[in-house]
Design an enzyme around this catalytic site. Sequence first.
Site, PDB file in Angstrom:
ATOM      1  N   ASN A   1       0.715  -0.990   0.100  1.00  0.00           N
ATOM      2  CA  ASN A   1       0.061   0.022   0.058  1.00  0.00           C
ATOM      3  C   ASN A   1       0.726   1.271   0.057  1.00  0.00           C
ATOM      4  O   ASN A   1       0.146   2.373   0.246  1.00  0.00           O
ATOM      5  CB  ASN A   1      -0.970  -0.039   1.149  1.00  0.00           C
TER       6      ASN A   1
ATOM      7  N   ILE B   1       0.883   7.014  -0.171  1.00  0.00           N
ATOM      8  CA  ILE B   1       0.559   5.936   0.741  1.00  0.00           C
ATOM      9  C   ILE B   1      -1.333   5.879   0.426  1.00  0.00           C
ATOM     10  O   ILE B   1      -1.725   6.707   0.097  1.00  0.00           O
ATOM     11  CB  ILE B   1       0.496   6.318   2.386  1.00  0.00           C
ATOM     12  N   CYS B   2      -1.512   4.512   0.127  1.00  0.00           N
ATOM     13  CA  CYS B   2      -3.063   4.346  -0.084  1.00  0.00           C
ATOM     14  C   CYS B   2      -3.618   3.856   1.302  1.00  0.00           C
ATOM     15  O   CYS B   2      -3.485   2.852   1.719  1.00  0.00           O
ATOM     16  CB  CYS B   2      -3.206   3.001  -1.098  1.00  0.00           C
ATOM     17  N   LEU B   3      -4.175   4.797   1.924  1.00  0.00           N
ATOM     18  CA  LEU B   3      -4.995   4.506   3.068  1.00  0.00           C
ATOM     19  C   LEU B   3      -6.160   5.304   3.085  1.00  0.00           C
ATOM     20  O   LEU B   3      -5.920   6.693   2.922  1.00  0.00           O
ATOM     21  CB  LEU B   3      -4.021   5.027   4.191  1.00  0.00           C
TER      22      LEU B   3
END
Lengths: 217, 420
Positions: free
Chosen positions: A78, A86-88
Amino acid sequence: MDARLRRVNKEIADCKNDKSTNINIELIDNSPFHLRGSFEGPEDTPYQGGHFEDIVIPDSYPFQPVKMKFITKVYHPNVSSASGAICLDILKDAWSPVLTLKSTLISLQSLLCSPEPNDPQDAEVAKHYMTSRSSFEETARYWAQVYAGAPGKGKVPKVGAQDAVAIAGLEKAHVDQFEALGFERGKVIDVLRRLNYRGANVASISEDKVVEELLKN
Amino acid sequence: MGKNTVHDLLNNADIQDPLDFPGRADAPGLRDLDGALRCKICQELFEAPVVLACGHCFCSLCARNQISEKAVCPVCWKPASEGHLRVNPTMEEAVVAWKGARAYVLRLATDDRTRQNTLRGTPESSHPRPTKKRKTSPDSEIELIESVSGPSSPRRSHVGITKPKSKSKARFTSIERSGEPFSSPNSPDDGCVECPACARQVNASLINEHLDSGCKMPPTKITDAKEKDEWSKLFAGKAPKKGKDRLKADVNDDDTDSPIPKVSYTVLKDKQIRDLLAEHDLLTTGDRPLLIARHQRWVSVYNANLDHMSTQRKRQAELRAEMRRWEEGRRATSNSGTAREVALSINVSEYRRENKAEFAVLVERAKPKKPSLPSNLPQPQGQVKKDHTSINEADDEQSVADITATQENGMVVIDVDSEA
């Protein structure tokens, strides 16, 4: 405007006063709205060791999420291995003004504990994760040692040509095998990484296919 | 440099926080109490608390800002709307009381801890925060005492004796014909007695006349100033005031408690928005987005102020001062704070232009590979990558980091928007 400054001040103080979380926040270029946060990689994960975070606080904070990315390179499904993006969800749609710098950084820490390969930021890393967990963890650990200053087991790795294979999370034997056919080493690593030539996949990808790919470039 | 500046920043700003109080072991519940009376959005003690439909409580201004950004409760994500805001006077009372008690309780708590520490024999380590608070607390206490003692004896005597004297004199000047006011037990100064029939104060020399006329008050002449006032009041009621007169009336008239309605700016021309601003005596300079932002801000600030208990409401002058600070803050950030972000966005577009050829090459390289990709790689891979390139090119808000990712590492698929 004023309210934003007050709130950011409080949040920095909050991180400073809370010794239990090991979260540190420092100012970059003297602006309280551009910060560098750092936390330790969670225990029992390949990320044990220091990781750094770049934080930009937008004008409409806390109604808009903070912008965060990893400054330290992290090998994680991620997190973009190139840019640190960041993939959040809480950094995007799921942001809420009740979240703070501390809680967001803790969320990132827990993201390192529990990768979400089905919603990847870095598709290659995600594929590596899905194909062979142990090989992925080894590579992640290696990245943490090289880039994040995590303690190594015995040997202290140095970034160099020797490491390129490990950085890409490949087997040295495989790279050597195709290099022996007369291809450039860097190219071999590049192609094998793209094909996800790891673990069980090795059996399903024929050597011809690899050579075909190598010849194409 | 980093650590020092953080330290300076924190020490210079006088910011209150639940962490001012000692922990649970030393003072159970105090930290939680201070936290419970704070808005989860701005983390200050509640200002004009309102509850959303779900029951969560925020400052009125915070709630309004949140709803204009995203119409959900920030805690439980249930839908929220400005129409459903309900004021919470009970919470406001609690906050006002706590504001008064906080400095005192804080001093007690820190003193108590110091005493316990000395009893235990551990020397008090340096506590920058408590000492700072202890320094400030006496001031606020004195202030508190003053405000409490205000309405008590000295002022009351002033109110009780001197004021009515002048007031009643003004009212009865026309009645008091004889030079010497004679005194009676009921009327110490101005010769008035209470009418036994209607209980009104009437000059003793006129009481018989008053009773004979069936308790009619003699026509009291209104003084010139008062007369003018009355007339102006009449006029104010009838004729709509324009321009400056109207503004002055608004400034003086703080009791109006009708909120400013929301405006849909898209249907308004610049001129009309300027008129709206002028109506509230606000600046009418700047471009359209600034005008809209200014009016929105004023509506939020004004309406939020109405959610205060009437005793806690700020005067319009204070709201205007707040607006001035807002303008200054905006100017400051547009000059320095966002300068970096502006530079970034410029760089992004420049970067894209400069590297357009390279992007094209990457896209081209991605395309022919598709048919020969190994079976375990999903077919739409190339497609996804292409999409992202186009997203990057179309979306100006994309951070520069993502762009570089696409560029530096042609194979990395950046998934920022679509999968989030």
